[in-house]
Structure formats: structure tokens, C-alpha cells
Motif scaffolding. Structure first.
Motif, short mmCIF file in Angstrom:
data_model
loop_
_atom_site.label_atom_id
_atom_site.label_comp_id
_atom_site.label_asym_id
_atom_site.label_seq_id
_atom_site.Cartn_x
_atom_site.Cartn_y
_atom_site.Cartn_z
N ASN A 50 44.94 45.11 35.09
CA ASN A 50 45.20 43.93 35.95
C ASN A 50 44.17 43.84 36.99
O ASN A 50 43.52 42.60 37.11
CB ASN A 50 46.30 44.36 36.97
CG ASN A 50 47.75 44.29 36.24
OD1 ASN A 50 47.70 43.52 35.14
ND2 ASN A 50 48.73 44.97 36.59
N ARG A 51 43.33 44.86 37.34
CA ARG A 51 42.13 44.73 38.19
C ARG A 51 40.85 44.12 37.30
O ARG A 51 40.24 43.13 38.13
CB ARG A 51 41.70 46.07 38.69
CG ARG A 51 40.57 45.75 39.62
CD ARG A 51 40.14 47.22 40.43
NE ARG A 51 39.19 47.22 41.45
CZ ARG A 51 37.92 47.45 41.33
NH1 ARG A 51 37.66 48.03 40.32
NH2 ARG A 51 37.10 47.27 42.23
N ALA A 52 40.83 44.55 36.15
CA ALA A 52 39.96 43.82 35.26
C ALA A 52 40.23 42.52 35.13
O ALA A 52 39.23 41.71 35.21
CB ALA A 52 39.65 44.72 33.99
N TYR A 53 41.38 42.20 34.71
CA TYR A 53 41.74 40.93 34.59
C TYR A 53 41.28 39.90 35.73
O TYR A 53 40.84 38.83 35.57
CB TYR A 53 43.18 40.75 34.19
CG TYR A 53 43.66 39.17 34.22
CD1 TYR A 53 43.53 38.54 32.89
CD2 TYR A 53 44.26 38.78 35.40
CE1 TYR A 53 43.81 37.29 32.88
CE2 TYR A 53 44.76 37.34 35.34
CZ TYR A 53 44.42 36.84 33.99
OH TYR A 53 44.79 35.37 34.11
N ARG A 54 41.72 40.52 36.92
CA ARG A 54 41.37 39.62 38.08
C ARG A 54 39.75 39.39 38.19
O ARG A 54 39.32 38.29 38.84
CB ARG A 54 41.96 40.48 39.46
CG ARG A 54 43.53 40.34 39.46
CD ARG A 54 43.95 40.68 41.09
NE ARG A 54 43.38 41.89 41.46
CZ ARG A 54 43.96 43.17 41.18
NH1 ARG A 54 45.10 43.10 40.60
NH2 ARG A 54 43.65 44.08 41.57
N ILE A 55 39.05 40.69 38.06
CA ILE A 55 37.50 40.57 38.27
C ILE A 55 37.12 39.42 37.24
O ILE A 55 36.27 38.44 37.51
CB ILE A 55 36.91 41.82 38.15
CG1 ILE A 55 37.38 42.75 39.17
CG2 ILE A 55 35.47 41.85 37.80
CD1 ILE A 55 36.99 44.11 38.87
N LEU A 56 37.36 39.50 36.06
CA LEU A 56 37.08 38.33 34.93
C LEU A 56 37.33 37.05 35.36
O LEU A 56 36.69 36.16 35.32
CB LEU A 56 37.46 38.72 33.72
CG LEU A 56 37.02 40.11 33.08
CD1 LEU A 56 37.54 40.50 31.88
CD2 LEU A 56 35.53 39.93 32.79
N LYS A 81 34.70 34.18 36.00
CA LYS A 81 34.89 32.92 35.13
C LYS A 81 35.06 31.58 36.22
O LYS A 81 34.61 30.63 35.91
CB LYS A 81 35.91 33.06 34.38
CG LYS A 81 36.10 31.90 33.30
CD LYS A 81 34.63 31.81 32.24
CE LYS A 81 34.77 30.96 31.24
NZ LYS A 81 33.53 30.87 30.68
N PHE A 82 36.25 31.95 37.09
CA PHE A 82 36.47 30.73 37.91
C PHE A 82 35.21 30.23 38.75
O PHE A 82 35.22 28.90 38.81
CB PHE A 82 37.60 31.35 38.75
CG PHE A 82 37.86 30.16 39.91
CD1 PHE A 82 38.74 29.18 39.61
CD2 PHE A 82 37.27 30.07 41.56
CE1 PHE A 82 39.21 27.89 40.41
CE2 PHE A 82 37.55 28.99 42.13
CZ PHE A 82 38.50 28.19 41.69
N ASN A 83 34.60 31.36 39.23
CA ASN A 83 33.42 30.83 40.14
C ASN A 83 32.25 30.40 39.19
O ASN A 83 31.61 29.38 39.75
CB ASN A 83 32.84 32.15 40.80
CG ASN A 83 33.59 32.60 41.72
OD1 ASN A 83 34.42 31.99 42.56
ND2 ASN A 83 33.62 33.93 42.08
N GLU A 84 32.10 30.80 37.94
CA GLU A 84 31.08 29.98 37.01
C GLU A 84 31.67 28.59 36.50
O GLU A 84 30.79 27.78 36.81
CB GLU A 84 30.94 30.82 35.79
CG GLU A 84 30.51 32.23 35.94
CD GLU A 84 30.61 33.07 34.61
OE1 GLU A 84 31.00 32.55 33.53
OE2 GLU A 84 30.09 34.23 34.58
#
Length: 113
Positions: free
Chosen positions: A72-78, A82-85
Motif C-alpha cells: 500500500n505504501r509503495a502504491y501511494r508513493i508511485l 505519477k500524479f505530480n508528473e
């Protein structure tokens, strides 16, 4: 009674049995009942966005959520990366497509002096 009266076809065919699930799977009101109800006790009827429910907690399991938490943490980070990009790319597109034309009239120049 669940087989006869439940409007949830998934749990109705199982006699109301939901099996072992993590409480995070449920809507907040249902999650609260599952987490706080003593084992073997039947809840009073309560309502959620999905309708009316009566819950009995038959047992609880301690689950090692380490792998799940890391996933879940990895998903949130990715997702955030991606959202910021995508947000940056969108802002650059907006700026590139923006057209600003400054028009000075003779009256504006006279008023400026």
C-alpha cells in the motif's frame, strides 16, 4: 434468515457468512461494528450506505499486514509521483497554449506620462 431476507446475493447464498476479512474492506459503520463487537455477540441492526445490517463476529485473526502495508505504501508513493508528473505536464501544456497579447493605445501612453 440471511438466505431468506438478505438483499446481498453474495452473502445471502452463504447464509450471511462473509468469511475472514480485514475490517478495512468495509464501509466505516460496518468496520466499526466488526472491530468493536465482542466475539459471539450479535449487533443491534444498523444502517450503512448499502442498507441495514446485523453482524455477529464469530472469531478474529491476527494478520501480519507487513507485506500488505508495504504494498500500500509503495502504491501511494508511485501514485503521488505519477500524479505530480502529470500535474506538471498539464501545467506546462496550459502555459504553452496560453496566448497573451498586450495592446497599448496612444491614450494609455499619454496617461502614463
Amino acid at each position: 434468515m440471511a438466505e431468506q431476507y438478505s438483499q446481498d446475493p453474495g452473502s445471502a447464498v452463504q447464509g450471511g457468512e462473509l468469511g475472514y476479512q480485514t475490517p478495512e474492506l468495509y464501509v466505516p459503520e460496518f468496520k466499526h461494528q466488526v472491530e468493536t463487537l465482542p466475539i459471539g455477540q450479535i449487533s443491534k441492526p444498523f444502517k450503512t450506505v448499502h442498507g441495514w445490517h446485523i453482524v455477529e463476529v464469530l472469531d478474529r485473526r491476527d494478520v501480519d499486514k507487513t507485506g500488505s502495508a508495504m504494498q500500500n505504501r509503495a502504491y501511494r508513493i508511485l501514485f503521488n509521483r505519477k500524479f505530480n508528473e502529470e500535474a506538471s505536464a498539464w501545467i506546462q501544456e496550459l502555459r504553452a497554449s496560453a496566448f497573451v497579447e498586450m495592446v497599448n493605445s496612444d491614450e494609455d501612453e499619454d496617461n502614463a506620462n
